[in-house]
Enzyme design. Structure first.
Site, mmCIF file in Angstrom:
data_model
loop_
_atom_site.group_PDB
_atom_site.id
_atom_site.type_symbol
_atom_site.label_atom_id
_atom_site.label_comp_id
_atom_site.label_asym_id
_atom_site.label_seq_id
_atom_site.Cartn_x
_atom_site.Cartn_y
_atom_site.Cartn_z
ATOM 1 N N TYR A 69 0.731 -1.171 0.017
ATOM 2 C CA TYR A 69 0.133 0.120 -0.062
ATOM 3 C C TYR A 69 0.880 1.360 -0.053
ATOM 4 O O TYR A 69 1.993 1.426 0.263
ATOM 5 C CB TYR A 69 -1.025 -0.041 1.023
ATOM 6 C CG TYR A 69 -0.262 0.478 2.515
ATOM 7 C CD1 TYR A 69 0.602 -0.581 3.060
ATOM 8 C CD2 TYR A 69 -0.568 1.637 3.194
ATOM 9 C CE1 TYR A 69 1.075 -0.296 4.427
ATOM 10 C CE2 TYR A 69 -0.070 1.916 4.259
ATOM 11 C CZ TYR A 69 0.784 0.996 5.052
ATOM 12 O OH TYR A 69 1.545 1.165 6.134
ATOM 13 N N ARG B 96 8.115 4.070 -4.470
ATOM 14 C CA ARG B 96 8.271 3.268 -3.331
ATOM 15 C C ARG B 96 7.228 2.072 -3.771
ATOM 16 O O ARG B 96 7.744 0.997 -3.401
ATOM 17 C CB ARG B 96 8.072 3.709 -2.132
ATOM 18 C CG ARG B 96 8.202 2.773 -1.268
ATOM 19 C CD ARG B 96 8.205 3.367 0.254
ATOM 20 N NE ARG B 96 6.787 4.091 0.711
ATOM 21 C CZ ARG B 96 6.606 4.841 1.752
ATOM 22 N NH1 ARG B 96 7.369 5.132 2.405
ATOM 23 N NH2 ARG B 96 5.445 5.233 1.713
ATOM 24 N N ARG C 177 -7.916 -20.813 -1.514
ATOM 25 C CA ARG C 177 -6.859 -20.635 -0.709
ATOM 26 C C ARG C 177 -5.849 -21.498 -0.653
ATOM 27 O O ARG C 177 -6.027 -22.499 -0.700
ATOM 28 C CB ARG C 177 -7.438 -20.694 0.715
ATOM 29 C CG ARG C 177 -6.408 -20.298 1.754
ATOM 30 C CD ARG C 177 -7.105 -19.995 3.054
ATOM 31 N NE ARG C 177 -5.768 -19.540 4.175
ATOM 32 C CZ ARG C 177 -4.989 -20.644 4.775
ATOM 33 N NH1 ARG C 177 -5.398 -22.064 4.754
ATOM 34 N NH2 ARG C 177 -4.264 -20.098 5.710
ATOM 35 N N LYS D 125 6.573 -2.169 2.140
ATOM 36 C CA LYS D 125 5.398 -1.395 2.565
ATOM 37 C C LYS D 125 4.142 -2.513 2.520
ATOM 38 O O LYS D 125 3.029 -2.219 1.832
ATOM 39 C CB LYS D 125 5.215 -0.116 2.027
ATOM 40 C CG LYS D 125 3.939 0.961 2.805
ATOM 41 C CD LYS D 125 4.294 2.157 2.454
ATOM 42 C CE LYS D 125 3.130 3.097 3.035
ATOM 43 N NZ LYS D 125 3.318 3.135 4.445
ATOM 44 N N GLU E 49 11.777 2.328 14.532
ATOM 45 C CA GLU E 49 10.646 3.384 14.189
ATOM 46 C C GLU E 49 9.593 3.471 14.588
ATOM 47 O O GLU E 49 9.261 2.543 15.625
ATOM 48 C CB GLU E 49 10.526 3.208 12.496
ATOM 49 C CG GLU E 49 9.942 1.868 12.191
ATOM 50 C CD GLU E 49 9.716 1.514 10.671
ATOM 51 O OE1 GLU E 49 9.718 2.370 9.969
ATOM 52 O OE2 GLU E 49 9.738 0.157 10.337
ATOM 53 N N LEU F 188 11.088 1.042 7.348
ATOM 54 C CA LEU F 188 10.420 1.549 5.973
ATOM 55 C C LEU F 188 11.268 2.870 5.510
ATOM 56 O O LEU F 188 11.497 3.702 6.550
ATOM 57 C CB LEU F 188 8.949 2.074 6.153
ATOM 58 C CG LEU F 188 8.414 2.406 4.907
ATOM 59 C CD1 LEU F 188 8.003 0.838 3.980
ATOM 60 C CD2 LEU F 188 6.861 3.106 5.265
HETATM 61 N N1 PMP Z 1 7.433 3.764 9.209
HETATM 62 C C1 PMP Z 1 6.255 2.861 9.134
HETATM 63 C C2 PMP Z 1 6.542 1.477 9.758
HETATM 64 C C3 PMP Z 1 5.320 3.344 8.502
HETATM 65 O O1 PMP Z 1 4.099 2.618 8.367
HETATM 66 C C4 PMP Z 1 5.285 4.876 7.832
HETATM 67 C C5 PMP Z 1 4.109 5.018 7.082
HETATM 68 N N2 PMP Z 1 3.386 4.416 6.543
HETATM 69 C C6 PMP Z 1 6.520 5.266 8.049
HETATM 70 C C7 PMP Z 1 7.623 4.904 8.604
HETATM 71 C C8 PMP Z 1 6.607 6.870 7.280
HETATM 72 O O2 PMP Z 1 6.536 6.859 5.760
HETATM 73 P P1 PMP Z 1 6.283 7.895 4.882
HETATM 74 O O3 PMP Z 1 6.763 9.016 5.270
HETATM 75 O O4 PMP Z 1 6.545 7.428 3.529
HETATM 76 O O5 PMP Z 1 4.716 8.003 5.225
#
Ligand code: PMP
Length: 285
Positions: free
Chosen positions: A32, A51, A100, A149, A181, A205
Site C-alpha cells: 500500500y 516506493r 486459498r 510497505k 521506528e 520503512l
Molecule cells: N515507518 C512505518 C512503519 C510506516 O508505516 C510509515 C508510514 N506508512 C512510515 C515509516 C513513514 O513513511 P512515509 O513518510 O512514507 O509515510
C-alpha cells in the site's frame, strides 16, 4: 457518500467489493501507499509511486497500473470527493485466485487495485503538532522486511493500542536495544542541534517524508546524522519528532514518561514542519 476506485471502476463506497479469496484478505499479500493531499493537490506523488514499484518488485508482484494512470485515479478521487486536506490510500494485492493456497497464484491472475480518500480537514494545522505527542517504547517483533510497505499492520495496530492504554499517542519500537521506528512513522531525536535518525536498511520503512525532510534539513544547513539510537539516549535528547506522509513532522514531547526539554515542541521540529509544509505545497501536483 465517497466514491472509491476498485479495479478500473469508480463506485460509491457501499457498492465496491472484492473477493473473499483475495490474497490481501487471506494472506496480507498486498502492498500500500498513503499520499497526503494539501490544497487539493498530491504531496510527493512521485516518491510514493517509486516506493510502490519497489515494494511490488521485492515481492515478485507485477505492477498492474501505470504511473500515469495511477496519478489520474488519485486526482479523480480527490476531485470527485472534494478533498482539500486529507489522504489517498492505495492498495495492490496479488489478487484472488479463487481458492486459498500458500503458493503464489499464476502470474496472469488479475491483481486487485483499490484506492479511496480520507477527508482530514485541518491536517496541516493540527492541534497535536502544536502540543506535541507522547510515545512509549515497545519491543519490535515485526518481520525482517520492514522496508517493503506491506499491509501486515497487526503489530503496529497493537502498538498503538498499547500506547493508548498508557495514555500516550504512539509507540516507538526497539530491537536489540535500538529504536527502529514508530508504529507508522520514522523516529528522530535532536541533540546539540544535530538531527539523528536511524540509517536505512531492511529494518525500517524508507519513509518518503523522511527523505524529503532530511533533504530540506541539509539545505537549511542543519546537521544530520543517520545512525541508530537507544531509548535512553532519546530520553536525554533536547527534542524528538517523527515523520510520516499523514502527520508530516510531528513533535514528540514525552518518551516512556520522561519529558523532553520543557515539554513543548522543540524549535528544530517546529521549523522542519514549517519548511516541509511550505516546500511540499510548492511542489504538490
Ligand atoms: N515507518 C512505518 C512503519 C510506516 O508505516 C510509515 C508510514 N506508512 C512510515 C515509516 C513513514 O513513511 P512515509 O513518510 O512514507 O509515510
Amino acid at each position: 457518500m465517497r466514491t472509491v476506485y476498485v479495479n478500473g471502476e469508480y463506485l460509491p463506497e457501499n457498492e465496491a467489493k472484492i473477493s473473499i479469496f483475495d490474497r490481501g484478505f487471506l494472506m496480507a499479500d498486498g502492498v500500500y501507499e498513503v499520499t497526503s493531499v494539501l490544497d487539493g493537490k498530491l504531496i510527493d506523488f512521485d516518491g510514493h509511486a517509486v516506493r510502490l514499484q519497489r515494494s511490488l518488485t521485492e515481492l515478485g508482484m507485477q505492477n498492474p497500473i501505470s504511473k500515469e494512470d495511477l496519478l489520474e485515479v488519485h486526482r479523480e478521487l480527490v476531485r470527485t470527493n472534494g478533498i482539500n486536506e486529507g489522504l489517498v490510500y492505495l492498495q495492490i494485492t496479488r489478487g484472488a485466485p479463487g481458492d486459498r493456497d500458500f503458493a503464489f497464484p499464476p502470474e496472469d491472475t488479475p491483481q486487485t487495485v483499490v484506492l479511496f480518500t480520507q477527508d482530514k480537514p485541518g491536517l496541516a494545522d493540527s492541534a497535536q503538532s502544536k502540543k506535541g505527542i507522547k510515545v512509549i517504547s515497545i519491543e519490535d517483533i515485526r518481520w525482517g522486511r520492514r522496508d517493503i510497505k506491506t499491509v501486515q499492520l497487526l503489530y503496529p495496530s497493537m502498538g498503538k493500542m498499547m500506547a493508548k492504554k498508557e495514555g500516550c499517542d504512539d509507540a516507538w519500537m526497539v530491537e536489540d536495544g535500538y529504536v527502529t521506528e514508530g508504529t507508522s512513522n520514522n523516529a528522530y531525536i535532536v541533540k546539540g542541534g544535530k538531527i539523528i535518525t536511524r540509517q536505512l536498511s531492511t529494518d525500517i520503512l524508507h519513509g518518503i517524508t523522511r527523505a524529503a525532510v532530511l533533504r530540506f534539513a541539509k539545505e537549511a544547513q542543519m546537521e544530520v546524522e543517520e545512525r541508530s539510537f537507544t531509548i535512553d539516549e532519546a530520553k536525554e535528547a533536547d527534542e524528538a519528532f517523527f515523520t510520516s506522509a499523514s502527520a508530516f513532522v510531528m513533535p514528540v514531547v514525552e518518551i516512556d514518561g520522561a519529558t523532553l526539554g520543557d515539554g513543548t515542541p522543540g524549535s528544530v521540529a517546529t521549523r522542519l514542519r514549517e519548511i516541509y509544509l511550505d516546500e511540499s505545497r510548492k511542489m504538490a501536483i
